[in-house]
Scaffold this active site. Structure first.
Site, PDB file in Angstrom:
ATOM      1  N   LYS A   1       0.737  -1.066  -0.180  1.00 38.51           N
ATOM      2  CA  LYS A   1       0.009  -0.121  -0.016  1.00 38.51           C
ATOM      3  C   LYS A   1       0.829   1.238  -0.027  1.00 38.51           C
ATOM      4  CE  LYS A   1      -3.465   2.670   0.344  1.00 38.51           C
ATOM      5  NZ  LYS A   1      -4.485   2.627   1.303  1.00 38.51           N
TER       6      LYS A   1
ATOM      7  N   CYS B   1      -4.282   9.450   2.187  1.00 33.21           N
ATOM      8  CA  CYS B   1      -3.243   8.438   1.899  1.00 33.21           C
ATOM      9  C   CYS B   1      -1.973   8.830   1.156  1.00 33.21           C
ATOM     10  CB  CYS B   1      -3.902   7.324   0.959  1.00 33.21           C
ATOM     11  SG  CYS B   1      -4.963   6.202   1.758  1.00 33.21           S
TER      12      CYS B   1
END
Length: 418
Positions: A212, A266
């Protein structure tokens, strides 16, 4: 593996849609959040965040009794943790939300339970979660000490959805599942197959965590290239938008659009987790973050230059007479999410420094955030009618072709474009 009751910790932009999708598969879902207002709103079948179609899904599963929100975890077959992972001073990952969620579920854990960490995390966070659980529940066994024979299964599976398309991507996207043991991964895959139509690719927890971070850092590096090109082109008198259109006609080139920086929960955060884990080696990742973090300063300089240009063309006016309009406050187009938004940062700094009238246009939120309280929130038509200088910070659909709607006397600086 039978998962009939699922407890989702954190009912934000990821947790609530995930809870709703699972509940839509006729599974009992207990949603947990520390915000009592959010709990109350959800239990009334409504939502406290903006995401297309989510209101319809939540209303349906709450009305039918499949989803219920509360402030404390309750016994369940599986626990899914989807809480924030910001960073502290010095860009150090802050695991306090994960720690709090872990300690909250510990008292209700039972042998046979599955615990999944979905929060984007630095490498090693899932192992740390397991250690916290083991400390809180010495009566149970965990993968780090008992391997495949452990009472509790633990895995990491990062979310990878696009705001505005969350409900579809939760179901259709592939998932990377990293268990602390192969049986942990197997248990997690069985859980995700309740609602995921994409592939579930198995790896170990540390690789899943890094995957990720690598995905978001890849995006950050590419955005940094576009942002750096915009700064270089401005200094050389080149239209960066024309340049990108021309360069992208090469069959193997796809330069992204520049913007005012990078925001969101993010991409603006996760690369720093890599830097924190490998400060010497992560040179490109760090450089990209620094380029994107510096972009708001450059945009503010361009806005001030635009105000100066307007004053040169209108020598009878002073800066106090200039009406400035900021178009867009969210971190990306057509959503209501203000987290880590460079547009919001720019607008707040201009609010502090601009001597004249400041107009703020953001069609996706009802009221201004605290950093802009006391300033004017107007619609786009009023801004077009009254602003002298406009700065396009977010390419909302409502701002499409904005330059064609202005008079020759108005000045527009586009930090981004549709």
């Amino acid at each position: 593996m039978n998962y009939e009751t699922i407890c989702v910790i954190g009912l934000g932009y990821i947790g609530l849609p995930t809870a709703a999708v699972i509940a839509g598969r006729k599974k009992k879902v207990i949603g947990v959040d520390v915000n009592p207002k959010a709990v109350d709103i959800i239990n009334r079948g409504k939502i406290h965040i903006m995401e297309p179609d989510l209101d319809v899904v939540v209303h349906g599963v709450v009305t039918e009794g499949w989803l219920r929100a509360t402030s404390s975890p309750e016994p369940a077959d599986a626990f899914l943790i989807a809480v924030p992972t910001p960073f502290k001073d010095g860009k150090v990952p802050d695991l306090s939300y994960i720690e709090a969620a872990t300690k909250a579920i510990a008292p209700v854990l039972e042998a046979g339970n599955l615990v999944i960490l979905e929060s984007t995390s630095p490498v090693g966070a899932t192992e740390q979660l397991a250690a916290w659980l083991a400390e809180a529940r010495p009566d149970l066994t965990f993968p780090q000490t008992h391997g495949e024979a452990s009472d509790i299964r633990i895995a990491h599976c990062p979310e990878r959805v696009l705001p505005g398309h969350v409900l579809r991507e939760l179901v259709q996207n592939d998932r990377v599942v990293g268990g602390l043991t192969p049986k942990c991964s197997e248990a997690a895959v069985a859980f995700y197959k309740i609602f995921v139509e994409g592939d579930c690719i198995v790896t170990d927890a540390r690789t899943a965590e890094m995957c990720k971070l690598a995905e978001n850092s890849f995006r950050d590096v590419n955005i940094a290239f576009a942002n750096e090109m915009s700064v270089i082109c401005e200094g050389l008198g080149i239209d960066v938008w024309e340049l990108i259109n021309l360069a992208n006609r090469h069959p193997r080139v796809n330069i992204l659009k520049p913007g005012p920086g990078v925001g969101g929960h993010c991409i603006a955060v996760d690369p720093w987790f890599i830097v924190a884990s490998a400060p010497t080696e992560a040179r490109l990742v760090r450089a990209a973050r620094e380029i994107n973090d510096a972009k708001p300063d450059w945009v503010i300089g361009q806005v001030r230059a635009g105000i100066g240009e307007f004053l040169v063309s209108n020598p009878d006016k002073t800066a106090r007479d200039v009406t400035l309009a900021c178009l867009g406050l969210t971190f990306k187009p057509n959503i209501d999410d203000l987290r880590q938004s460079p547009a919001l940062q720019i607008a707040a700094r201009l609010a502090d420094s601009h001597e004249g009238r400041l107009m703020l246009v953001e069609p996706n939120i009802e009221s201004l955030p605290d950093s802009l309280k006391g300033h004017e929130k107007v619609d786009i038509e009023e801004a077009i009618a009254q602003a002298d200088v406009l700065v396009l910070l977010v390419a909302h659909d409502a701002f499409r072709d904005i330059d064609a709607r202005l008079t020759p006397k108005q000045i527009l600086f586009a930090a981004t474009r549709n």
